[in-house]
Design an enzyme around this catalytic site. Sequence first.
Site, PDB file in Angstrom:
ATOM      1  N   ILE A 136       7.562  -4.499   8.834  1.00 44.36           N
ATOM      2  CA  ILE A 136       7.436  -4.064   7.436  1.00 44.36           C
ATOM      3  C   ILE A 136       7.228  -2.566   7.519  1.00 44.36           C
ATOM      4  O   ILE A 136       6.188  -2.094   7.972  1.00 44.36           O
ATOM      5  CB  ILE A 136       6.305  -4.810   6.714  1.00 44.36           C
ATOM      6  CG1 ILE A 136       6.663  -6.298   6.633  1.00 44.36           C
ATOM      7  CG2 ILE A 136       6.078  -4.224   5.318  1.00 44.36           C
ATOM      8  CD1 ILE A 136       5.602  -7.167   5.995  1.00 44.36           C
ATOM      9  N   TYR A 165      -2.005  -9.338   6.017  1.00 48.89           N
ATOM     10  CA  TYR A 165      -1.836  -7.939   6.434  1.00 48.89           C
ATOM     11  C   TYR A 165      -3.136  -7.482   7.075  1.00 48.89           C
ATOM     12  O   TYR A 165      -4.165  -7.384   6.417  1.00 48.89           O
ATOM     13  CB  TYR A 165      -1.472  -7.089   5.216  1.00 48.89           C
ATOM     14  CG  TYR A 165      -1.232  -5.616   5.491  1.00 48.89           C
ATOM     15  CD1 TYR A 165      -1.047  -5.112   6.773  1.00 48.89           C
ATOM     16  CD2 TYR A 165      -1.169  -4.709   4.426  1.00 48.89           C
ATOM     17  CE1 TYR A 165      -0.823  -3.769   6.999  1.00 48.89           C
ATOM     18  CE2 TYR A 165      -0.943  -3.359   4.637  1.00 48.89           C
ATOM     19  CZ  TYR A 165      -0.768  -2.893   5.921  1.00 48.89           C
ATOM     20  OH  TYR A 165      -0.543  -1.554   6.141  1.00 48.89           O
ATOM     21  N   ARG A 196      -7.660   0.897   7.752  1.00 49.68           N
ATOM     22  CA  ARG A 196      -7.739   1.103   6.312  1.00 49.68           C
ATOM     23  C   ARG A 196      -8.842   0.274   5.665  1.00 49.68           C
ATOM     24  O   ARG A 196      -9.480   0.710   4.706  1.00 49.68           O
ATOM     25  CB  ARG A 196      -6.405   0.712   5.657  1.00 49.68           C
ATOM     26  CG  ARG A 196      -5.242   1.614   6.007  1.00 49.68           C
ATOM     27  CD  ARG A 196      -5.144   2.772   5.025  1.00 49.68           C
ATOM     28  NE  ARG A 196      -3.862   3.443   5.136  1.00 49.68           N
ATOM     29  CZ  ARG A 196      -3.351   4.238   4.212  1.00 49.68           C
ATOM     30  NH1 ARG A 196      -3.996   4.444   3.079  1.00 49.68           N
ATOM     31  NH2 ARG A 196      -2.196   4.828   4.402  1.00 49.68           N
ATOM     32  N   THR A 225       0.825  -1.205   0.000  1.00 46.39           N
ATOM     33  CA  THR A 225       0.000   0.000   0.000  1.00 46.39           C
ATOM     34  C   THR A 225       0.864   1.262   0.000  1.00 46.39           C
ATOM     35  O   THR A 225       0.486   2.279  -0.594  1.00 46.39           O
ATOM     36  CB  THR A 225      -0.970  -0.001   1.185  1.00 46.39           C
ATOM     37  OG1 THR A 225      -0.255  -0.343   2.378  1.00 46.39           O
ATOM     38  CG2 THR A 225      -2.077  -1.017   0.978  1.00 46.39           C
ATOM     39  N   THR A 226       2.050   1.207   0.636  1.00 46.66           N
ATOM     40  CA  THR A 226       2.970   2.341   0.593  1.00 46.66           C
ATOM     41  C   THR A 226       3.474   2.569  -0.830  1.00 46.66           C
ATOM     42  O   THR A 226       3.827   3.688  -1.200  1.00 46.66           O
ATOM     43  CB  THR A 226       4.141   2.123   1.556  1.00 46.66           C
ATOM     44  OG1 THR A 226       3.622   1.958   2.883  1.00 46.66           O
ATOM     45  CG2 THR A 226       5.111   3.291   1.554  1.00 46.66           C
ATOM     46  N   TYR A 250     -13.231  -2.466   1.764  1.00 48.08           N
ATOM     47  CA  TYR A 250     -14.573  -2.027   1.378  1.00 48.08           C
ATOM     48  C   TYR A 250     -15.603  -3.138   1.462  1.00 48.08           C
ATOM     49  O   TYR A 250     -16.644  -2.976   2.080  1.00 48.08           O
ATOM     50  CB  TYR A 250     -14.614  -1.385  -0.026  1.00 48.08           C
ATOM     51  CG  TYR A 250     -15.983  -0.785  -0.297  1.00 48.08           C
ATOM     52  CD1 TYR A 250     -16.326   0.435   0.272  1.00 48.08           C
ATOM     53  CD2 TYR A 250     -16.947  -1.452  -1.047  1.00 48.08           C
ATOM     54  CE1 TYR A 250     -17.589   0.967   0.091  1.00 48.08           C
ATOM     55  CE2 TYR A 250     -18.210  -0.936  -1.237  1.00 48.08           C
ATOM     56  CZ  TYR A 250     -18.536   0.282  -0.659  1.00 48.08           C
ATOM     57  OH  TYR A 250     -19.788   0.806  -0.832  1.00 48.08           O
ATOM     58  N   LYS A 268       1.411  -9.306   9.040  1.00 49.95           N
ATOM     59  CA  LYS A 268       1.826  -7.933   9.303  1.00 49.95           C
ATOM     60  C   LYS A 268       0.702  -7.317  10.117  1.00 49.95           C
ATOM     61  O   LYS A 268      -0.396  -7.102   9.612  1.00 49.95           O
ATOM     62  CB  LYS A 268       2.037  -7.164   7.997  1.00 49.95           C
ATOM     63  CG  LYS A 268       2.371  -5.686   8.193  1.00 49.95           C
ATOM     64  CD  LYS A 268       2.443  -4.951   6.855  1.00 49.95           C
ATOM     65  CE  LYS A 268       2.676  -3.457   7.058  1.00 49.95           C
ATOM     66  NZ  LYS A 268       2.684  -2.707   5.777  1.00 49.95           N
TER      67      LYS A 268
END
Length: 294
Positions: free
Chosen positions: A206, A136, A141, A47-48, A110, A164
Site C-alpha cells: 500500500i 494497519y 505513528r 492517512t496519506t 494516542y 499493512k
Amino acid sequence: MKDVVFRGAGVAIITPFTEDGINFEELGRIIEDQIAGGTDAIVITGTTGESATMSDEEHKAAIKYAVEKVAGRIPVVAGTGSNETAYAIQLSQYAEKVGADALLVVTPYYNKCTQKGLVKHYTAIADSVNIPIIMYNVPSRTGVNIQLSTYKELSKHPRIVAVKEASGDLSQIVKLRHECGDDLAVYSGNDDQIIPILSLGGQGVISVLSNVAPREAHNICQLFFDGKVKEAAQLQIDFIDLIGALFCEVNPIPVKVAMRMKGYNAGPLRLPLTEMEPEHEMLLKKCLEAHKLL
C-alpha cells in the site's frame, strides 16, 4: 486460505483539497490516471489522504465518490480507522453500504490500548461488517505495535484477512508469516521494503510512491510475481532516492507537493501539516526530474 483483497501495488491516494472542501473533480482525474497507470487498488481516506483532518461528512463523501468513480474496475479499500471503536464501526458500516471492497483500519492512536484492547477493537469492527479488513500496523505513528500473539488471535477471524505492515521490523514479519501463514496476508506499508516483504510471501504494497509513479510501483510487484526477482529488486533500488525524498518530511507533505509538481491541482495541506522546506522541495523536484516523472 482466505481470499486476498488485491495483489500488487495499491495507491495510498492523496486527497486534493480546495480551501473549503474536497476537490472531487481533481480526485476523479487522479483516480483515472492511477487506473490507467496500472495501480492494482485505490486506498481512499488513508492517512496519506489526510483523513485525520477530514470531517465525518468529507470522509464519507470521499469513500462514496471513489467507489462510484472506480466502478468495479479495481478494488477500492476504504480507510475507516479511528481511536474510537464506535466511530470506526460507523465508518466501516458506511463504507460497506456504499460498495467499498475492503477496509483499512489503523490501530487506535494516542489511546495506546493494550494488546487485549487491540483484539477487542478489531474484533468489534470485524463483527459489524461483511467485507474484508486489512489491519494497519504503524507504531511510529500510533505508539502501539501489534504483537505476534495478537496477530495470531485476530487471524482466526474470517473477515480479518491482512495487515499493512509498517513497523519496519522484518524479523517481526518473518515470525508473523510463520505463525499465521495464509490466514493473514501481508502488504508492505513502506515503499523501501516492497521486495523484502514480497520475498517473505507478501501480497504487495500500500504505496505512497504509487501516487507519482503508479506504473513503476506496480512493476516492482509484478516483476517479482513473474519470477523476475533480479529485475524487480533493481527497480526497487533504482527508486530508493525518490522514495527517500517522498519521506524527507512527514507524509503526506512531500507527496502532495510532488503531485502539484506533476500538474495536479492537489490543493493545500491541512494544518497541522505545513508546506515543505525549500531545500527539501528542491531535492524532491530533482528526484522527480531524474526519473522523468515531470
